[in-house]
Each structure stands twice: as structure tokens, then as C-alpha cells.
Design a protein around this motif. Sequence first.
Motif, PDB file in Angstrom:
ATOM      1  N   VAL A   1      -7.346   1.626   4.037  1.00 47.38           N
ATOM      2  CA  VAL A   1      -7.685   2.640   3.215  1.00 47.38           C
ATOM      3  C   VAL A   1      -6.611   3.474   2.509  1.00 47.38           C
ATOM      4  CG1 VAL A   1      -9.013   4.831   3.195  1.00 47.38           C
ATOM      5  CG2 VAL A   1     -10.200   3.040   4.585  1.00 47.38           C
ATOM      6  N   ILE A   2      -5.651   4.058   3.614  1.00 52.35           N
ATOM      7  CA  ILE A   2      -4.341   4.540   3.142  1.00 52.35           C
ATOM      8  C   ILE A   2      -3.640   3.850   1.978  1.00 52.35           C
ATOM      9  CG2 ILE A   2      -2.242   5.478   3.779  1.00 52.35           C
ATOM     10  CD1 ILE A   2      -3.596   6.158   6.373  1.00 52.35           C
TER      11      ILE A   2
ATOM     12  N   LEU B   1     -10.374 -10.868   6.465  1.00 56.38           N
ATOM     13  CA  LEU B   1     -10.175  -9.502   5.580  1.00 56.38           C
ATOM     14  C   LEU B   1      -9.061  -8.595   6.203  1.00 56.38           C
ATOM     15  CD1 LEU B   1     -11.034  -7.798   3.321  1.00 56.38           C
ATOM     16  CD2 LEU B   1     -12.744  -6.817   5.001  1.00 56.38           C
ATOM     17  N   PHE B   2      -8.857  -8.468   7.302  1.00 51.99           N
ATOM     18  CA  PHE B   2      -7.998  -7.555   8.097  1.00 51.99           C
ATOM     19  C   PHE B   2      -6.655  -8.212   7.881  1.00 51.99           C
ATOM     20  CE2 PHE B   2     -11.033  -5.703  11.371  1.00 51.99           C
ATOM     21  CZ  PHE B   2     -11.478  -4.944  10.335  1.00 51.99           C
ATOM     22  N   TYR B   3      -6.518  -9.496   8.054  1.00 51.43           N
ATOM     23  CA  TYR B   3      -5.119 -10.092   8.014  1.00 51.43           C
ATOM     24  C   TYR B   3      -4.617 -10.392   6.522  1.00 51.43           C
ATOM     25  CZ  TYR B   3      -4.207 -11.512  12.814  1.00 51.43           C
ATOM     26  OH  TYR B   3      -3.964 -11.368  14.185  1.00 51.43           O
ATOM     27  N   VAL B   4      -5.604 -10.681   5.719  1.00 51.49           N
ATOM     28  CA  VAL B   4      -5.045 -11.016   4.175  1.00 51.49           C
ATOM     29  C   VAL B   4      -5.215  -9.805   3.386  1.00 51.49           C
ATOM     30  CG1 VAL B   4      -5.806 -12.402   2.112  1.00 51.49           C
ATOM     31  CG2 VAL B   4      -6.073 -13.387   4.444  1.00 51.49           C
ATOM     32  N   GLY B   5      -6.226  -8.774   3.832  1.00 49.57           N
ATOM     33  CA  GLY B   5      -6.035  -7.424   3.327  1.00 49.57           C
ATOM     34  C   GLY B   5      -4.861  -6.737   3.730  1.00 49.57           C
ATOM     35  N   SER B   6      -4.380  -6.784   4.862  1.00 50.01           N
ATOM     36  CA  SER B   6      -3.059  -6.037   5.260  1.00 50.01           C
ATOM     37  C   SER B   6      -1.865  -6.593   4.638  1.00 50.01           C
ATOM     38  CB  SER B   6      -3.165  -6.152   6.796  1.00 50.01           C
ATOM     39  OG  SER B   6      -4.089  -5.563   7.460  1.00 50.01           O
ATOM     40  N   MET B   7      -1.977  -7.802   4.431  1.00 50.14           N
ATOM     41  CA  MET B   7      -0.733  -8.529   3.794  1.00 50.14           C
ATOM     42  C   MET B   7      -0.782  -8.241   2.476  1.00 50.14           C
ATOM     43  SD  MET B   7       0.904 -10.042   6.075  1.00 50.14           S
ATOM     44  CE  MET B   7       0.194  -8.592   7.295  1.00 50.14           C
ATOM     45  N   ALA B   8      -1.881  -8.037   1.607  1.00 47.57           N
ATOM     46  CA  ALA B   8      -1.851  -7.765   0.275  1.00 47.57           C
ATOM     47  C   ALA B   8      -1.404  -6.232  -0.073  1.00 47.57           C
ATOM     48  CB  ALA B   8      -3.278  -8.107  -0.131  1.00 47.57           C
ATOM     49  N   VAL B   9      -1.784  -5.344   0.937  1.00 46.35           N
ATOM     50  CA  VAL B   9      -1.228  -3.969   0.933  1.00 46.35           C
ATOM     51  C   VAL B   9      -0.009  -3.707   0.864  1.00 46.35           C
ATOM     52  CG1 VAL B   9      -1.522  -1.738   1.943  1.00 46.35           C
ATOM     53  CG2 VAL B   9      -3.681  -3.122   1.493  1.00 46.35           C
TER      54      VAL B   9
ATOM     55  N   ALA C   1      -7.738   1.347  13.777  1.00 47.58           N
ATOM     56  CA  ALA C   1      -6.286   1.535  12.866  1.00 47.58           C
ATOM     57  C   ALA C   1      -6.004   0.873  11.709  1.00 47.58           C
ATOM     58  CB  ALA C   1      -5.333   1.223  14.088  1.00 47.58           C
ATOM     59  N   ILE C   2      -6.610  -0.421  11.780  1.00 52.06           N
ATOM     60  CA  ILE C   2      -6.558  -1.338  10.727  1.00 52.06           C
ATOM     61  C   ILE C   2      -7.323  -0.925   9.614  1.00 52.06           C
ATOM     62  CG2 ILE C   2      -6.575  -3.694   9.595  1.00 52.06           C
ATOM     63  CD1 ILE C   2      -6.103  -4.712  12.244  1.00 52.06           C
ATOM     64  N   VAL C   3      -8.542  -0.196   9.761  1.00 49.53           N
ATOM     65  CA  VAL C   3      -9.271   0.160   8.617  1.00 49.53           C
ATOM     66  C   VAL C   3      -8.701   1.454   8.046  1.00 49.53           C
ATOM     67  CG1 VAL C   3     -11.408   1.234   8.055  1.00 49.53           C
ATOM     68  CG2 VAL C   3     -11.532  -0.772   9.832  1.00 49.53           C
TER      69      VAL C   3
ATOM     70  N   LEU D   1       3.930   2.709   6.282  1.00 46.08           N
ATOM     71  CA  LEU D   1       3.632   4.009   6.137  1.00 46.08           C
ATOM     72  C   LEU D   1       4.903   5.016   6.007  1.00 46.08           C
ATOM     73  CD1 LEU D   1       1.089   3.796   9.171  1.00 46.08           C
ATOM     74  CD2 LEU D   1       0.624   4.103   6.920  1.00 46.08           C
ATOM     75  N   GLU D   2       6.130   4.274   6.669  1.00 48.25           N
ATOM     76  CA  GLU D   2       7.057   5.273   6.455  1.00 48.25           C
ATOM     77  C   GLU D   2       7.424   5.295   4.913  1.00 48.25           C
ATOM     78  OE1 GLU D   2      10.068   4.042   9.206  1.00 48.25           O
ATOM     79  OE2 GLU D   2       9.304   5.222  10.738  1.00 48.25           O
ATOM     80  N   HIS D   3       7.292   4.280   4.511  1.00 44.35           N
ATOM     81  CA  HIS D   3       7.688   4.049   2.872  1.00 44.35           C
ATOM     82  C   HIS D   3       6.946   4.962   2.041  1.00 44.35           C
ATOM     83  CE1 HIS D   3       9.229   1.943  -0.728  1.00 44.35           C
ATOM     84  NE2 HIS D   3       7.728   2.102  -1.160  1.00 44.35           N
ATOM     85  N   LEU D   4       5.613   5.420   2.565  1.00 47.43           N
ATOM     86  CA  LEU D   4       4.812   6.187   1.645  1.00 47.43           C
ATOM     87  C   LEU D   4       5.281   7.623   2.009  1.00 47.43           C
ATOM     88  CD1 LEU D   4       1.453   4.437   2.234  1.00 47.43           C
ATOM     89  CD2 LEU D   4       2.761   4.485  -0.013  1.00 47.43           C
ATOM     90  N   GLY D   5       6.230   7.995   2.988  1.00 46.84           N
ATOM     91  CA  GLY D   5       6.479   9.307   3.265  1.00 46.84           C
ATOM     92  C   GLY D   5       5.662   9.940   4.446  1.00 46.84           C
ATOM     93  N   LEU D   6       4.971   8.901   5.066  1.00 46.51           N
ATOM     94  CA  LEU D   6       4.121   9.330   6.080  1.00 46.51           C
ATOM     95  C   LEU D   6       4.645   9.365   7.373  1.00 46.51           C
ATOM     96  CD1 LEU D   6       0.735   8.149   4.798  1.00 46.51           C
ATOM     97  CD2 LEU D   6       1.683  10.378   4.487  1.00 46.51           C
TER      98      LEU D   6
END
Length: 478
Positions: A148-149, A229-237, A142-144, A261-266
Motif C-alpha cells: 500500500v505504501i 501477488l506478494f512476491y511479484v508485487g513486492s518486486m514491482a514496487v 507487513a507485506i500488505v 522504505l528508507e529511500h522514501l524518507g521513512l
Amino acid sequence: MIALGGVIGAGLFVGSGAAIAAAGPSIIVAYAISGALVMLVMRMLGEMAAANPASGSFSVHAEKSIGPWAGFTAGWSFWFLLCVAVGLEGIGAAKILHGWIPGVPEWGFVAIFMLTFCVTNLISVRNFGEFEFWFSALKVLAIVAFLVIGVLAILGILPGSDTDAPGLTNLTGEGGFFPTGSEGLIVGLLASVFAYGGLETVTIAAAESEHPVSGVAKAVRTAMWRIALFYVGSMAVIVTLVPWDTEALASPDKGSYVVTLEHLGLPAAGQIMNVVILVALLSAMNANIYGSSRMAASLVSRGQGPKALGKISGGVPRLAVVASSVFGFFSVLLSYWYPDTVFSWLLNMIGAIILVVWFFIAAAQLRMRRQLQREAPEKLVVKMWLFPYLTWLALAGMAAIFVLMAREEGTRVQLYYTGGLTVALAVVGYVLQRVRGERRPPPPSPPQRPNPPPAHPAGAFVCRDHHASLLLLACTCN
């Protein structure tokens, strides 16, 4: 997978939203700083666990390196933390399911969760491993997928998205990268530190694996940078795609991932993420029941708890599993009966326990490393980087976080309650250490052997009779 999944929980999926609302885009820096500290702690713990695998993990290491009182304090405080966390995670999971099935009360869902994971942990440790493997796999996937999204959306090439590429607008606008100043960064830093809790379980589980030394060594070497990577990368995204002052981020009902995800219209993706959050909570319940039962059994086996909890049946400390599950369910009942008194005390007492545990890990590693270098250097399969400098740096970082908690009104109460619990456990542990030391009979002294006769040169006459010796002396004088 246990190392990865054990730390990826509701703190990342849900709790990070409040941290972003407090710190703004600087939450990236906060998670990077706390992630570096966690990597140091995990490396220290991995060094000790690879050298001496034990189901009591850092409690055993603290006892051997510092003293029985330290093992008692670290072990029982961690047990208390995990048991209360089981209740909190059960409440969170029940709220999600109650929103889908309102006809079933929340406490009913909690009871089902407790019964399920208690039974699976009672049967065999393999059940815990199977559940946690698949739970962790789903969370990691889910995090990966989220990363990617998010990257595709940042680049403006995400199919079906309602938004354009944001660029650096959300990072530099609305107050800049540090919109709430240093105070916001401190709040975000404190929130991020506690979001990393859970890595310790992997060293507890490693002791029951087929190849504990190689298993924990591999987990430590590969999991740390992935988690960072998961934590810092998620915060950056998240802060790149969503304005940090979005009101929905601070709401615990959705969480930062769903809001993004809702902000992206998904919206469908947001509902799927709710399922992932539910799995994350159930995974944490499973891991914490396992970890708390093994810690209790290890403490009892070392004479630091009720003997009944240490009884092993079918390779499982079943009474310890039941006791940990019952305590967790009891904390849930307290949340309904006394939400503003007893339950709030429990929450405040566990507020900074993970920092106390990390402090014992660093102090134990500082002493154990020198002992291993002298006596068994071949056991140093995993080595702490730049020892002892980074160990001292980690201790300084923990001390700084304690000071920051004392400065902040919202965390000062947690520090007081956790400090009181830690001091109380330390006093009890020290008293037990003294009592056990006084009652322990002294070791028997080795049998005394008669002194051997003195050596004499070959051919010398030796007379053993007293009168003959006097006669010989008189003859010699004459």
C-alpha cells in the motif's frame, strides 16, 4: 496462514536485494516465471495431499508412486535441508538482536531461540499452530502495508514522503528493463526459485489438522495466487521506487524492503521492518523444526530410519524434535568453528535440494494421478490443471533450471554438492529397499482344497471303486 507464512521469509525480505542487484527491473519477470513453476508444484502436491493426507507428505507419495528408495531420498534430503535452514535462520535472527543488544553474543541468542522452539514443539502440535498463525499474520500484514505504501509513493500521494512520483524512470532508465542482459535474468531467476521454498510444510501440517482434506484443498486454492501477488508485487514496487543499482540493495545487512522504505524518507518504517524480518526468521525456525521432526518421524514409521526417532509421546515425536533441533544448533556451531570448510559444504549441499524435492513431487503426481483415476476418482478433491501437460511442463522447467545452474559458476558448485548428496541417499535407499525385500518372508500360500468331483448328469451312475469300474467297463464292452 501456515501456507502463506511458511514461504514468506528472509528470502523475500533480505535475499531479494541481491537478486535485484543482479537482474535489475527484469527481476519482475524472474519472480513471475519461478512463481508460475511454484504454483504448478503446489497444485500437484495439493492434489496428492488431499487424496492421501500424511505427515510425510511428498516422501510418502514418492514411496507409493515410485518406490521406497524415492521416498527415502526425498524425505531425508528435505530433513537435512530444514535442519541446516534452522541454523541459518537462527544466525540471521541473532545478528539482528546482537545489533540491538551487543552485550549478548550471537550464539547465546541462537541457543535461546533453539531452546524456545524446541520446547514449544515438544509440548503439542497446537503450540506450533498458534506460534505460526501469529507469526504469519504479522508477516502478511507487513507485506500488505508495504504494498500500500509503495503504490501510494508510485502515484506520488504518500504523506510524509521525501520523493516525487518516479513514473517509469527506474524501470526504463539506467540500462533499460534488462540492464544486465539474459545472464542477469538467469541469476535473478535462480535466486527467486529458492526464495519460494517453504510451501511444502503446509501439507505436512495438514495431516495433523482436524479436517486435513478440506484444509489442504483450501490452502492450495487460495494461497498460491496470494503468494505470487506478494512476491511479484513486492518486486514491482521495489524496482519502480528504487534504482536497481543502489549499492544498499546488495547488502545483506538491510534488505530490499528496508532500503525502499528508507529511500522514501521513512526511517522509522525501516526499523519496524527490521522487527518484521526478525519475526520472519523466527517463524521459519519454528516451521522448520516442526517440518523436519514430522518428516523424520514419518520416515522412521515406514522403516527408513532409526526406530527411536519415531516414538510418539503425547501425540508428538519428541525424540525427532530434539534430534532436529540439536542438528540445527550443531550447524550453527560449525559456522563458528569451520566457516570456510565444513559449514560451506553444508550450504552447498542444501543449495538445490528444493529442486530435487519438486522433481520427486512432479514424478509422483504423474503416476499417482493415473492410479487415482482408475481406483478412487472420488479422492481427487484437488486436481492438477491440464493433466498431464502442465506436469510435464513443470518437469521441463525444473530440468531447465538444473541446466542454468550448471552454466553459472556461482551455482555450479551447489549443483555438484546437492547432486552428490542426492545420489548417496538414493543408493542407500535402494540398498535398504533390496535388503528389506530379500529379508521379508514370502506370503503364506493359501491352503489347497481337494479338487471337487466332476459334475455328472442327474441319474448317472458313478462308481468310485477301481475294481467295480473295470467290471462295469467289461460289461459295457460286451
